[in-house]
Design a protein around this motif. Structure first.
Motif, PDB file in Angstrom:
ATOM      1  N   ILE A  44      39.798  40.521  44.546  1.00 40.46           N
ATOM      2  CA  ILE A  44      40.894  39.652  44.123  1.00 40.46           C
ATOM      3  C   ILE A  44      40.365  38.404  43.444  1.00 40.46           C
ATOM      4  O   ILE A  44      40.933  37.908  42.468  1.00 40.46           O
ATOM      5  CB  ILE A  44      41.771  39.285  45.333  1.00 40.46           C
ATOM      6  CG1 ILE A  44      42.448  40.543  45.881  1.00 40.46           C
ATOM      7  CG2 ILE A  44      42.814  38.239  44.963  1.00 40.46           C
ATOM      8  CD1 ILE A  44      43.279  40.304  47.104  1.00 40.46           C
ATOM      9  N   ALA A  45      39.255  37.881  43.953  1.00 45.77           N
ATOM     10  CA  ALA A  45      38.698  36.645  43.399  1.00 45.77           C
ATOM     11  C   ALA A  45      38.303  36.802  41.932  1.00 45.77           C
ATOM     12  O   ALA A  45      38.249  35.822  41.190  1.00 45.77           O
ATOM     13  CB  ALA A  45      37.494  36.208  44.232  1.00 45.77           C
ATOM     14  N   LYS A  46      38.049  38.026  41.514  1.00 46.18           N
ATOM     15  CA  LYS A  46      37.624  38.265  40.134  1.00 46.18           C
ATOM     16  C   LYS A  46      38.795  38.588  39.206  1.00 46.18           C
ATOM     17  O   LYS A  46      38.608  38.714  38.001  1.00 46.18           O
ATOM     18  CB  LYS A  46      36.623  39.425  40.096  1.00 46.18           C
ATOM     19  CG  LYS A  46      35.357  39.160  40.910  1.00 46.18           C
ATOM     20  CD  LYS A  46      34.456  40.385  40.934  1.00 46.18           C
ATOM     21  CE  LYS A  46      33.226  40.151  41.797  1.00 46.18           C
ATOM     22  NZ  LYS A  46      32.370  41.357  41.881  1.00 46.18           N
ATOM     23  N   ILE A 116      55.073  31.811  47.331  1.00 49.76           N
ATOM     24  CA  ILE A 116      54.581  33.179  47.520  1.00 49.76           C
ATOM     25  C   ILE A 116      53.397  33.443  46.593  1.00 49.76           C
ATOM     26  O   ILE A 116      52.377  33.998  47.004  1.00 49.76           O
ATOM     27  CB  ILE A 116      55.716  34.188  47.280  1.00 49.76           C
ATOM     28  CG1 ILE A 116      56.746  34.102  48.403  1.00 49.76           C
ATOM     29  CG2 ILE A 116      55.166  35.613  47.170  1.00 49.76           C
ATOM     30  CD1 ILE A 116      57.963  34.988  48.214  1.00 49.76           C
ATOM     31  N   LEU A 117      53.512  33.019  45.337  1.00 50.95           N
ATOM     32  CA  LEU A 117      52.421  33.224  44.390  1.00 50.95           C
ATOM     33  C   LEU A 117      51.174  32.448  44.807  1.00 50.95           C
ATOM     34  O   LEU A 117      50.052  32.947  44.701  1.00 50.95           O
ATOM     35  CB  LEU A 117      52.848  32.806  42.985  1.00 50.95           C
ATOM     36  CG  LEU A 117      53.930  33.662  42.322  1.00 50.95           C
ATOM     37  CD1 LEU A 117      54.240  33.116  40.930  1.00 50.95           C
ATOM     38  CD2 LEU A 117      53.496  35.122  42.226  1.00 50.95           C
ATOM     39  N   ALA A 118      51.361  31.215  45.304  1.00 48.28           N
ATOM     40  CA  ALA A 118      50.222  30.414  45.737  1.00 48.28           C
ATOM     41  C   ALA A 118      49.509  31.063  46.923  1.00 48.28           C
ATOM     42  O   ALA A 118      48.279  31.041  47.010  1.00 48.28           O
ATOM     43  CB  ALA A 118      50.683  29.003  46.102  1.00 48.28           C
ATOM     44  N   MET A 121      47.452  33.941  45.535  1.00 49.19           N
ATOM     45  CA  MET A 121      46.317  33.465  44.748  1.00 49.19           C
ATOM     46  C   MET A 121      45.195  32.910  45.620  1.00 49.19           C
ATOM     47  O   MET A 121      44.019  33.003  45.261  1.00 49.19           O
ATOM     48  CB  MET A 121      46.790  32.398  43.760  1.00 49.19           C
ATOM     49  CG  MET A 121      47.696  32.943  42.664  1.00 49.19           C
ATOM     50  SD  MET A 121      48.497  31.642  41.698  1.00 49.19           S
ATOM     51  CE  MET A 121      47.071  30.922  40.877  1.00 49.19           C
ATOM     52  N   THR A 122      45.536  32.349  46.778  1.00 49.39           N
ATOM     53  CA  THR A 122      44.526  31.749  47.649  1.00 49.39           C
ATOM     54  C   THR A 122      44.134  32.650  48.817  1.00 49.39           C
ATOM     55  O   THR A 122      43.378  32.225  49.688  1.00 49.39           O
ATOM     56  CB  THR A 122      45.033  30.410  48.206  1.00 49.39           C
ATOM     57  OG1 THR A 122      46.263  30.615  48.925  1.00 49.39           O
ATOM     58  CG2 THR A 122      45.281  29.404  47.080  1.00 49.39           C
ATOM     59  N   CYS A 123      44.617  33.893  48.831  1.00 45.40           N
ATOM     60  CA  CYS A 123      44.355  34.762  49.984  1.00 45.40           C
ATOM     61  C   CYS A 123      42.875  35.037  50.255  1.00 45.40           C
ATOM     62  O   CYS A 123      42.512  35.279  51.407  1.00 45.40           O
ATOM     63  CB  CYS A 123      45.144  36.065  49.856  1.00 45.40           C
ATOM     64  SG  CYS A 123      44.604  37.167  48.537  1.00 45.40           S
TER      65      CYS A 123
END
Length: 262
Positions: A44-46, A116-118, A121-123
């Motif tokens: 996910i980070a990529k 929800i998007l934040a 994105m930070t999961c």
């Protein structure tokens, strides 16, 4: 995420203190559920999508904002102010419960709120369990939070070496999260002057029968084109939330969110 244990090692005067902390899953994973896809945090980070800033369109703006009091920029430990309690109402409405989202259903392919998007994105940096519900209606996807979840509470000690303990005690995770959320709510309203900026459309979540006035808040429903590599372009409709408005040195109005770091 299922129940799991994490061993936390602390160093105190040269001695190792080990404690085991159990965290409960936000939702029970049933045996009859079929796994569709599994994505590692490192993957996910990529992942990222680019979009032209100029192509973002504000479809709807609604609510009433108050102006930020710039005197709060000068608060220090020697010039402190006590936290003032507010009785204003705060609304935490999920995506499919939003009447304006339903009104804009034909404008996009993916629908969500900024919170929800934040969270998605930070999961990769998250430690506590959480989950969201994705509903498909025809070719459209709606990202929702679970009604009975703690999704809207602020997390505490998520990056600390030690996690709070004591289920149900005053220093439990839930009680500290409630306290942090309460502090942020009150602080966001304390930093305001009573000068108002009112949008053409009212706050869609205010009920005429409410005894207390709503908090200073405006919702901006933004249409964002998503350009994925090798994929068909998608349109995201996102409800974003702002707490206040301020005026820059050149007289330009700017929206802002107010947060307390506690």
């Amino acid at each position: 995420k299922q129940w799991y244990q994490r061993r936390v090692r602390g160093i105190n005067r040269g001695h190792d203190n080990k404690s085991q902390v159990k965290l409960k899953s936000s939702v029970e994973v049933r045996k009859d559920w079929e796994l569709q896809v599994e994505i590692e945090f490192s993957q996910i980070a990529k992942k990222y999508l680019s979009y032209p800033e100029a192509d973002i369109v504000n479809l709807v703006e609604c609510g009433t904002l108050e102006h930020y009091d710039k005197r709060y920029d000068r608060i220090t430990t020697k010039a402190e102010r006590p936290l003032a309690m507010t009785n204003r109402l705060f609304h935490y409405v999920s995506t499919t419960d939003d009447p304006i989202i339903r009104e804009l259903a034909k404008e996009g392919h993916v629908f969500a709120t900024d919170s929800i998007l934040a969270t998605i994105m930070t999961c990769p940096r998250s430690y506590y369990s959480w989950d969201i519900i994705i509903q498909r209606v025809g070719s459209r996807l709606f990202f929702d939070k679970r009604d009975d979840s703690d999704f809207d509470l602020l997390t505490v000690n998520e990056t600390a070496n030690d996690l709070p303990g004591g289920e149900g005690g005053s220093n439990s995770l839930q009680k500290l999260s409630l306290e942090a959320t309460y502090i942020n709510q009150n602080f966001s309203q304390q930093c305001l002057k009573r000068e108002q900026k009112t949008f053409k459309r009212p706050n869609p979540f205010v009920n005429e029968d409410d005894d207390n006035e709503p908090s200073s808040v405006a919702y901006r429903y933004r249409k964002i084109p998503l350009l994925g590599p090798g994929a068909e372009p998608l349109t995201l409709i996102c409800r974003t939330e702002v707490d206040a408005v301020t005026t820059s040195a050149n007289g330009e109005e700017k929206f802002m969110n107010i947060k307390a770091l506690n």
